[in-house]
Write a protein that holds these residues in place. Structure first.
Motif, PDB file in Angstrom:
ATOM      1  N   UNK A   1       0.871  -1.354  -0.499  1.00  0.00           N
ATOM      2  CA  UNK A   1      -0.033   0.272   0.204  1.00  0.00           C
ATOM      3  C   UNK A   1       0.956   1.599   0.220  1.00  0.00           C
ATOM      4  N   UNK A   2       0.457   2.198  -0.833  1.00  0.00           N
ATOM      5  CA  UNK A   2       1.087   3.532  -0.452  1.00  0.00           C
ATOM      6  C   UNK A   2       0.464   4.485  -0.627  1.00  0.00           C
ATOM      7  N   UNK A   3       0.846   6.310   0.094  1.00  0.00           N
ATOM      8  CA  UNK A   3       0.130   6.903   0.116  1.00  0.00           C
ATOM      9  C   UNK A   3      -0.169   7.445  -1.304  1.00  0.00           C
ATOM     10  N   UNK A   4      -1.445   7.990  -1.573  1.00  0.00           N
ATOM     11  CA  UNK A   4      -1.971   8.910  -2.780  1.00  0.00           C
ATOM     12  C   UNK A   4      -2.334  10.474  -2.370  1.00  0.00           C
ATOM     13  N   UNK A   5      -3.057  10.593  -1.036  1.00  0.00           N
ATOM     14  CA  UNK A   5      -3.241  11.917  -0.522  1.00  0.00           C
ATOM     15  C   UNK A   5      -4.513  12.136  -0.889  1.00  0.00           C
ATOM     16  N   UNK A   6      -5.484  10.849  -0.981  1.00  0.00           N
ATOM     17  CA  UNK A   6      -6.446  11.160  -1.344  1.00  0.00           C
ATOM     18  C   UNK A   6      -6.867   9.796   0.302  1.00  0.00           C
ATOM     19  N   UNK A   7      -8.526   9.536   0.035  1.00  0.00           N
ATOM     20  CA  UNK A   7      -8.567   8.782   1.399  1.00  0.00           C
ATOM     21  C   UNK A   7      -8.697   7.404   1.172  1.00  0.00           C
ATOM     22  N   UNK A   8      -8.482   7.108  -0.064  1.00  0.00           N
ATOM     23  CA  UNK A   8      -8.211   5.628  -0.372  1.00  0.00           C
ATOM     24  C   UNK A   8      -7.022   5.512  -1.068  1.00  0.00           C
ATOM     25  N   UNK A   9      -6.237   4.257  -0.042  1.00  0.00           N
ATOM     26  CA  UNK A   9      -4.612   4.220  -0.107  1.00  0.00           C
ATOM     27  C   UNK A   9      -4.423   3.422  -1.695  1.00  0.00           C
ATOM     28  N   UNK A  10      -3.380   3.841  -1.838  1.00  0.00           N
ATOM     29  CA  UNK A  10      -3.108   3.078  -3.248  1.00  0.00           C
ATOM     30  C   UNK A  10      -2.451   1.601  -3.062  1.00  0.00           C
ATOM     31  N   UNK A  11      -1.966   1.628  -4.484  1.00  0.00           N
ATOM     32  CA  UNK A  11      -1.276  -0.146  -3.957  1.00  0.00           C
ATOM     33  C   UNK A  11      -0.313  -0.169  -5.365  1.00  0.00           C
ATOM     34  N   UNK A  12       1.107  -0.219  -4.953  1.00  0.00           N
ATOM     35  CA  UNK A  12       1.780  -0.926  -5.872  1.00  0.00           C
ATOM     36  C   UNK A  12       1.783  -1.860  -6.910  1.00  0.00           C
ATOM     37  N   UNK A  13       2.394  -1.518  -7.797  1.00  0.00           N
ATOM     38  CA  UNK A  13       2.596  -3.110  -9.701  1.00  0.00           C
ATOM     39  C   UNK A  13       3.354  -4.469  -8.730  1.00  0.00           C
ATOM     40  N   UNK A  14       3.117  -5.323  -8.879  1.00  0.00           N
ATOM     41  CA  UNK A  14       3.743  -6.487  -9.316  1.00  0.00           C
ATOM     42  C   UNK A  14       5.095  -6.984  -9.768  1.00  0.00           C
ATOM     43  N   UNK A  15       5.949  -7.231  -9.691  1.00  0.00           N
ATOM     44  CA  UNK A  15       7.555  -6.879 -10.170  1.00  0.00           C
ATOM     45  C   UNK A  15       7.900  -8.334  -9.992  1.00  0.00           C
ATOM     46  N   UNK A  16       8.677  -8.827 -10.382  1.00  0.00           N
ATOM     47  CA  UNK A  16       9.216 -10.063 -10.899  1.00  0.00           C
ATOM     48  C   UNK A  16      10.589  -9.465 -11.137  1.00  0.00           C
ATOM     49  N   UNK A  17      10.960  -9.296 -10.506  1.00  0.00           N
ATOM     50  CA  UNK A  17      12.639  -9.037 -10.500  1.00  0.00           C
ATOM     51  C   UNK A  17      14.315 -10.110 -10.823  1.00  0.00           C
ATOM     52  N   UNK A  18      14.575 -10.443 -12.013  1.00  0.00           N
ATOM     53  CA  UNK A  18      15.390 -11.501 -12.242  1.00  0.00           C
ATOM     54  C   UNK A  18      17.065 -10.850 -11.394  1.00  0.00           C
TER      55      UNK A  18
END
Length: 102
Positions: free
Chosen positions: A64-81
Motif C-alpha cells: 500500500x502506498x500513500x496517494x493523498x486521498x482517502x483511498x490508499x493506492x497499491x504499488x504494482x507487482x514486480x518480478x525481478x531477475x
C-alpha cells in the motif's frame, strides 16, 4: 511465450549498481510475471549473446502506498531477475547507453 518479451527492462537502483562493480557482475532486470529461470536465461542469451552462470528471481508483491486521498493506492507487482555473468564479461544496458550519450 516469445523470448524477446521475457525481459522487460533493466532494474537500476543503488543496490544493483553496486552489484555491477564487483568482479562477478550481477545485473537486475524486470521480467514477465510468468517467466521461469530457464526462459530468462535463454532470453538473456539471445539478447546479449552471453550465457549467464546463474539466475535468481524475486517476486516483489504489491504494497500500500500513500496517494493523498482517502483511498490508499497499491504499488504494482514486480518480478525481478538477478543475472550473474561469467568473470570478465560485461554488458551495456539501454539506460546506460542513453546516459552516456547526453
Amino acid at each position: 511465450m516469445d523470448l524477446t518479451r521475457v525481459i522487460i527492462k533493466p532494474y537500476n537502483t543503488e543496490k544493483t549498481y553496486l552489484m555491477t562493480l564487483n568482479e562477478e557482475k550481477k545485473y537486475a532486470f524486470i521480467v514477465h510475471k510468468d517467466a521461469t529461470k530457464e526462459l530468462i536465461s535463454k532470453a538473456f542469451n539471445i539478447i546479449y549473446g552471453i550465457k549467464p552462470i546463474k539466475v535468481n528471481v524475486i517476486n516483489r508483491k504489491p504494497t500500500s502506498i500513500r496517494t493523498g486521498t482517502r483511498v490508499p493506492g497499491v504499488s504494482k507487482f514486480k518480478r525481478i531477475a538477478y543475472i550473474t555473468l561469467p568473470k570478465g564479461m560485461d554488458i551495456v544496458t539501454e539506460e546506460e547507453q542513453t546516459s552516456e550519450s547526453k
